[in-house]
Design a protein around this motif. Sequence first.
Motif, PDB file in Angstrom:
ATOM      1  N   GLY A 138     103.737  15.128  32.163  1.00  0.00           N
ATOM      2  CA  GLY A 138     104.298  14.560  33.520  1.00  0.00           C
ATOM      3  C   GLY A 138     105.980  14.754  33.563  1.00  0.00           C
ATOM      4  N   VAL A 139     106.253  15.254  32.531  1.00  0.00           N
ATOM      5  CA  VAL A 139     107.862  15.737  32.456  1.00  0.00           C
ATOM      6  C   VAL A 139     107.999  17.039  32.762  1.00  0.00           C
ATOM      7  CG1 VAL A 139     110.004  15.684  31.217  1.00  0.00           C
ATOM      8  CG2 VAL A 139     108.327  13.990  30.878  1.00  0.00           C
ATOM      9  N   ASP A 140     108.987  17.567  33.473  1.00  0.00           N
ATOM     10  CA  ASP A 140     109.251  18.782  33.919  1.00  0.00           C
ATOM     11  C   ASP A 140     110.278  19.077  32.706  1.00  0.00           C
ATOM     12  OD1 ASP A 140     109.396  21.308  35.050  1.00  0.00           O
ATOM     13  OD2 ASP A 140     111.151  20.962  36.184  1.00  0.00           O
ATOM     14  N   ARG A 141     109.781  20.464  32.016  1.00  0.00           N
ATOM     15  CA  ARG A 141     110.785  21.048  30.876  1.00  0.00           C
ATOM     16  C   ARG A 141     111.119  22.324  31.229  1.00  0.00           C
ATOM     17  NH1 ARG A 141     107.675  20.628  25.218  1.00  0.00           N
ATOM     18  NH2 ARG A 141     106.343  21.942  26.172  1.00  0.00           N
ATOM     19  N   VAL A 142     112.427  22.457  31.146  1.00  0.00           N
ATOM     20  CA  VAL A 142     112.980  23.981  31.380  1.00  0.00           C
ATOM     21  C   VAL A 142     113.520  24.279  30.129  1.00  0.00           C
ATOM     22  CG1 VAL A 142     114.915  25.218  32.447  1.00  0.00           C
ATOM     23  CG2 VAL A 142     113.808  23.199  33.550  1.00  0.00           C
ATOM     24  N   HIS A 143     112.996  25.385  29.630  1.00  0.00           N
ATOM     25  CA  HIS A 143     113.123  25.878  28.498  1.00  0.00           C
ATOM     26  C   HIS A 143     114.691  26.971  28.540  1.00  0.00           C
ATOM     27  CE1 HIS A 143     109.800  24.174  26.332  1.00  0.00           C
ATOM     28  NE2 HIS A 143     109.137  24.387  27.493  1.00  0.00           N
ATOM     29  N   VAL A 144     115.279  27.055  27.725  1.00  0.00           N
ATOM     30  CA  VAL A 144     116.407  27.743  27.871  1.00  0.00           C
ATOM     31  C   VAL A 144     116.768  28.567  26.565  1.00  0.00           C
ATOM     32  CG1 VAL A 144     118.945  27.966  28.297  1.00  0.00           C
ATOM     33  CG2 VAL A 144     117.684  25.984  29.179  1.00  0.00           C
ATOM     34  N   GLN A 145     116.520  29.935  26.711  1.00  0.00           N
ATOM     35  CA  GLN A 145     116.601  30.864  25.600  1.00  0.00           C
ATOM     36  C   GLN A 145     118.022  31.021  24.990  1.00  0.00           C
ATOM     37  OE1 GLN A 145     114.494  34.548  26.038  1.00  0.00           O
ATOM     38  NE2 GLN A 145     112.397  33.952  25.616  1.00  0.00           N
ATOM     39  N   VAL A 146     118.225  30.983  23.855  1.00  0.00           N
ATOM     40  CA  VAL A 146     119.696  31.084  23.446  1.00  0.00           C
ATOM     41  C   VAL A 146     119.701  32.090  22.282  1.00  0.00           C
ATOM     42  CG1 VAL A 146     121.658  29.766  22.296  1.00  0.00           C
ATOM     43  CG2 VAL A 146     120.531  28.702  24.072  1.00  0.00           C
TER      44      VAL A 146
END
Length: 399
Positions: A68-76
């Motif tokens: 139920g949590v929106d996850r934003v994956h950020v490539q580094v």
Amino acid sequence: MTTKPQTLSDRSLLILGTRGIPAAHGGFETFAERLALFLVGRGWKVTVYCQQDVAKLSQRFTRDEWRGVDRVHVQVTSSGPRSTLEFDALCVLDAARRPGICLVLGYNGAAFLPYLRLRGRKIITNMDGIEWRRPKWGLAARTWFWVNEWIAAWTSHRLVADHPAIANHLATRRSRKACVMIPYGADPVRSADVEPVLALGLEPDRYLLSVARIEPDNNILTMVEAFSRSRRGAKLVVLGKFSDDNPYHKAIRAAASEEVLFPGAIYIPQTVKALRFHARAYLHGHTVGGTNPSLVESLWAGNVVIAHDNTFNRWTAGDAGFFFRNVAECDQLIAKVLHDDAAVERARRATRARGFARFAWADILEAYETEFLMLNGETVTVVQARPSQHEVHAVRQRP
């Protein structure tokens, strides 16, 4: 808690400053996971930024949903401290385009927060510890942390201190009215599998435990020297990552008797839980920071606490702890804890009660929600419900 909301659709929170969820790295990640799931269950839309280390950039931002949590994956693509700054900057750029309150955990990347403020976002920052005071940092790093502490203090709408001493420190940066004190939390440990303990060749209730980064300000050397002064008939287990080319790490190993074990860093939650629960006592040498998560977890596990004597540990452990200032005092306390069964049982009851009184997740998560609701312009009335005294004393029962 009762509230008079604007609309539920207005309740959006973005969590920045951690490596992401589910938790696999440290206290902030565990807190972010607990808070996110708690708020989702209360009707909030929650977004958590997650760092994804890659050798080559393919897609900078990707999104998915976890429980139920929106996850934003950020490539580094960078590494070391630079990767954290790159991640923080990218998270701020993305968060500025999204609606919601921004909860920032830590101030190490606070240089980017003015952009969020200019874009009209409301910011609440958990200021963590006083990082620039840690002796391990050089002048350049200390200056960076010191400047970022000031930026976070003046850019954020609200500041969270996790310890009264941190709140006092923040009052030198901003008005006390801008700051709220909310400590860290943990869960009661009522039982734990004994197999991880036996697998390390340990006997339940016949070893002491230390869980910490192997840094000078955590007094690992002091505690190992104290334990190794005499034959104990028990073990000291030091969890943490050691490096062969680190002089401090070499000194610790050289000071250790054959009764000291170095299993390395263990990140398996059930193993750490078992080691805590079955330990005779927990050794805590931290000198810098606020409410340390490892110490709080030990209180909830009913551990006897032998801690370095400073304002941070004194408040967290309260009257439940035993405190030392040097090797000799630590040696005396270790001897007492290993041989005085009555004192151990009294201390275990006291640590359970201390955990209940100050560090219950239910209270802490509701306190955070109260802050978010007020920033959201909602009227909030807090009604605290507490477990019964019977539940306090039933937190831990040993066989």
